[in-house]
Design an enzyme around this catalytic site. Sequence first.
Site, PDB file in Angstrom:
ATOM      1  N   GLY A 121       0.790  -1.223   0.000  1.00 49.99           N
ATOM      2  CA  GLY A 121       0.000   0.000   0.000  1.00 49.99           C
ATOM      3  C   GLY A 121       0.818   1.267   0.000  1.00 49.99           C
ATOM      4  O   GLY A 121       0.308   2.349   0.282  1.00 49.99           O
ATOM      5  N   LEU A 124       4.508   1.761  -4.335  1.00 50.08           N
ATOM      6  CA  LEU A 124       5.676   1.268  -5.071  1.00 50.08           C
ATOM      7  C   LEU A 124       5.320   0.055  -5.925  1.00 50.08           C
ATOM      8  O   LEU A 124       6.193  -0.655  -6.401  1.00 50.08           O
ATOM      9  CB  LEU A 124       6.817   0.925  -4.105  1.00 50.08           C
ATOM     10  CG  LEU A 124       7.310   2.071  -3.217  1.00 50.08           C
ATOM     11  CD1 LEU A 124       8.443   1.594  -2.326  1.00 50.08           C
ATOM     12  CD2 LEU A 124       7.746   3.269  -4.049  1.00 50.08           C
ATOM     13  N   SER A 126       3.421  -2.914  -5.405  1.00 54.96           N
ATOM     14  CA  SER A 126       3.514  -4.306  -4.968  1.00 54.96           C
ATOM     15  C   SER A 126       2.546  -5.193  -5.734  1.00 54.96           C
ATOM     16  O   SER A 126       2.867  -6.341  -6.057  1.00 54.96           O
ATOM     17  CB  SER A 126       3.253  -4.404  -3.458  1.00 54.96           C
ATOM     18  OG  SER A 126       1.992  -3.846  -3.130  1.00 54.96           O
ATOM     19  N   GLU A 159      -5.349  -6.247 -13.698  1.00 56.67           N
ATOM     20  CA  GLU A 159      -5.555  -5.135 -12.764  1.00 56.67           C
ATOM     21  C   GLU A 159      -6.874  -4.420 -13.045  1.00 56.67           C
ATOM     22  O   GLU A 159      -7.634  -4.092 -12.134  1.00 56.67           O
ATOM     23  CB  GLU A 159      -4.393  -4.146 -12.864  1.00 56.67           C
ATOM     24  CG  GLU A 159      -4.430  -3.026 -11.854  1.00 56.67           C
ATOM     25  CD  GLU A 159      -3.820  -3.391 -10.513  1.00 56.67           C
ATOM     26  OE1 GLU A 159      -4.145  -2.708  -9.528  1.00 56.67           O
ATOM     27  OE2 GLU A 159      -3.021  -4.341 -10.444  1.00 56.67           O
ATOM     28  N   ASP A 171       3.054   0.871 -14.488  1.00 55.95           N
ATOM     29  CA  ASP A 171       3.633   0.049 -13.428  1.00 55.95           C
ATOM     30  C   ASP A 171       4.127  -1.282 -13.974  1.00 55.95           C
ATOM     31  O   ASP A 171       5.273  -1.693 -13.734  1.00 55.95           O
ATOM     32  CB  ASP A 171       2.602  -0.196 -12.323  1.00 55.95           C
ATOM     33  CG  ASP A 171       2.205   1.072 -11.604  1.00 55.95           C
ATOM     34  OD1 ASP A 171       2.822   2.120 -11.862  1.00 55.95           O
ATOM     35  OD2 ASP A 171       1.269   1.009 -10.793  1.00 55.95           O
TER      36      ASP A 171
END
Length: 389
Positions: A121, A124, A126, A159, A171
């Site tokens: 959270g 970065l 994850s 996602e 990302d």
Amino acid sequence: MKNQLTDVFNEHYQQDPAATYFAPGRVNLIGEHIDYNGGLVMPCAITAGTWLLLAPNNEGVIRFKSMNFKDEGNFALQNSYEKTGGEWYNYPLGVINELQGKGWKLATGLDLLYYGNIPIGSGLSSSASIEVLTAYALNDYYQLGHDKLELVKLSKKVENEFIGVNSGIMDQFAIAFGEADKALVLNCDTLKYKVVDCQLGDYILAIINTNKTRELSESKYNERVAECQEALKALQQEINVNNLCELNAEKFALHSHLIANETVLKRATHVVRENDRVHLAAKALNAGELEEFGRLMYASHQSLKELYEVTGKELDAVVDFCKNYAHVIGARMTGAGFGGCAIALLQKGYEQDFAKHLTEDYVAKIGYPAAIYVHAIGDGVKALAVPVN
């Protein structure tokens, strides 16, 4: 670390892992909230990330275990899967579901063990690290034949559709294509990219985790996406444009009167100006002009605070401290905002002093400490040698 993971895998699954993989986290140096608007972003992979150990099993079950979460997932082999609640294993489950939708049939069960040292959270990435890691590992281990860009697109689809977060492709792309000591300048519309040397000289990249977590699917992220789509629709009344980042600031100013909603106008203004900043930032890095790069970082954060309204008091406290700390030349939030992390260009040798004084200032303003650490700019997703005890 790898030997320790092997021991856990062996103890939990009563067999040795057959393969080991690693995917990094990422930070975005500049270019925020423009990936889903077809803009330029400048991310880099970091040396923190996620490890995956896997092996087939003969029990007809896909088993997920993480050393970071208590929840474990066990799923019988079937042709498709659906998201179940908010558990972490929905991310790799979504990848398996998507790969199966492309014709892959898992003939045996599968044991998977994950471990990550990316703060959950924190902004970065994850979740994207887990997605790309799983897609890359299964593609490699089972020789499915997908190239890296296909795996990036697949992970983004997971996602967006399986998890339900309307994020862009940055990302997953940075996690897959990152290179040590390099930044990527990625066009999120065409997916063409350039590699930029990220030689920071006397400076290092400090990452400051505000320790305020946020769940993107529960945040206002999707709201910002919708506001940008509203701005684009308004502009399309008069001009032929497929995304906001096709416009530079000058052309946008000629047509911005079409956006009647003041809030939506602010969002679009940030997007267009931020895209221009990425162009300038790439030139600054190529020329070794770190102070100019730092100035652009501060300008980016200010825009995210005032126009896009995604920073919050925690991130603002960090950046405000950096502006007044003599040995930082640039700082900004990174990631989606609403908490998460900031980054700073910090002069080497001042790491402890910076951490001490930032912690004091942050605790006084927020009430609890931030976490401060340094990670080098690292490589993208890869297979590792199978660890041997």
